[in-house]
Design a protein around this motif. Structure first.
Motif, PDB file in Angstrom:
ATOM      1  N   MET A 128      49.063 -98.385  33.895  1.00  0.00           N
ATOM      2  CA  MET A 128      48.384 -97.794  35.542  1.00  0.00           C
ATOM      3  C   MET A 128      48.021 -96.309  35.400  1.00  0.00           C
ATOM      4  O   MET A 128      47.032 -96.290  35.383  1.00  0.00           O
ATOM      5  CB  MET A 128      48.600 -98.462  37.031  1.00  0.00           C
ATOM      6  N   VAL A 157      44.076 -95.321  33.726  1.00  0.00           N
ATOM      7  CA  VAL A 157      43.500 -94.320  34.907  1.00  0.00           C
ATOM      8  C   VAL A 157      42.678 -92.962  34.223  1.00  0.00           C
ATOM      9  O   VAL A 157      41.854 -92.472  34.369  1.00  0.00           O
ATOM     10  CB  VAL A 157      44.414 -93.861  36.471  1.00  0.00           C
ATOM     11  N   ARG A 158      43.777 -92.905  32.897  1.00  0.00           N
ATOM     12  CA  ARG A 158      43.251 -91.553  32.620  1.00  0.00           C
ATOM     13  C   ARG A 158      42.695 -91.913  31.218  1.00  0.00           C
ATOM     14  O   ARG A 158      41.983 -91.421  30.696  1.00  0.00           O
ATOM     15  CB  ARG A 158      45.174 -91.048  31.745  1.00  0.00           C
ATOM     16  N   ILE A 183      41.198 -86.139  35.351  1.00  0.00           N
ATOM     17  CA  ILE A 183      42.355 -87.817  36.868  1.00  0.00           C
ATOM     18  C   ILE A 183      43.010 -86.566  37.062  1.00  0.00           C
ATOM     19  O   ILE A 183      44.347 -87.029  38.327  1.00  0.00           O
ATOM     20  CB  ILE A 183      42.087 -88.816  36.690  1.00  0.00           C
ATOM     21  N   LEU A 211      47.318 -90.797  41.319  1.00  0.00           N
ATOM     22  CA  LEU A 211      46.513 -91.444  40.381  1.00  0.00           C
ATOM     23  C   LEU A 211      47.363 -91.818  39.384  1.00  0.00           C
ATOM     24  O   LEU A 211      47.112 -92.957  38.818  1.00  0.00           O
ATOM     25  CB  LEU A 211      45.446 -91.804  40.347  1.00  0.00           C
ATOM     26  N   VAL A 212      48.284 -90.824  38.494  1.00  0.00           N
ATOM     27  CA  VAL A 212      49.025 -90.650  37.510  1.00  0.00           C
ATOM     28  C   VAL A 212      50.034 -90.557  37.810  1.00  0.00           C
ATOM     29  O   VAL A 212      51.154 -90.771  37.264  1.00  0.00           O
ATOM     30  CB  VAL A 212      48.784 -88.768  37.006  1.00  0.00           C
ATOM     31  N   TRP A 256      51.494 -96.022  42.035  1.00  0.00           N
ATOM     32  CA  TRP A 256      50.907 -97.547  41.912  1.00  0.00           C
ATOM     33  C   TRP A 256      51.767 -98.814  42.050  1.00  0.00           C
ATOM     34  O   TRP A 256      51.324 -99.853  42.050  1.00  0.00           O
ATOM     35  CB  TRP A 256      50.578 -97.449  39.795  1.00  0.00           C
TER      36      TRP A 256
END
Length: 104
Positions: free
Chosen positions: A76, A80-81, A87, A93-94, A99
């Motif tokens: 994930m 996202v990247r 991001i 988010l990373v 996740w």
């Protein structure tokens, strides 16, 4: 494994899965309609080992769930990247743990 051996293994896995389902339907005929379960089927076939079968199914399902979470945690952040290169400014988010927790 290669294309030939990989194809053979997938076909073999499909055939053995289908045969297992066939055997389950044959055994389920001896139970009342709507009351069949793996535990009930194993009590018919191997009454002394029914609890062992249930434990094996529970351990397998737990392992599959953990492996899905590991795969999600690995993939994930890259997904996202892929949508937005910048991001990284939004750190969570990373983050792998984010996740895993989100999908749990």
């Amino acid at each position: 494994m290669g294309i030939l051996l990989g194809t053979f293994v997938i076909i073999w896995a499909g055939l053995t899965s289908g045969f297992g389902l066939y055997l389950q339907t044959r055994c389920a005929r001896y139970l009342e309609r709507g009351s069949s379960s793996f535990f009930a089927l194993s009590q018919i076939t191997y009454p002394n080992a029914a609890v062992i079968f249930d434990a094996a199914i529970a351990i397998k399902c737990f392992g599959v769930g953990i492996s899905y979470l590991i795969i999600i945690g690995d993939l994930m952040p890259g997904v996202v990247r892929g949508f937005n290169e910048n991001i990284g400014d939004v750190g969570y988010l990373v983050d792998r743990q984010f996740w895993i927790t989100a999908f749990m």
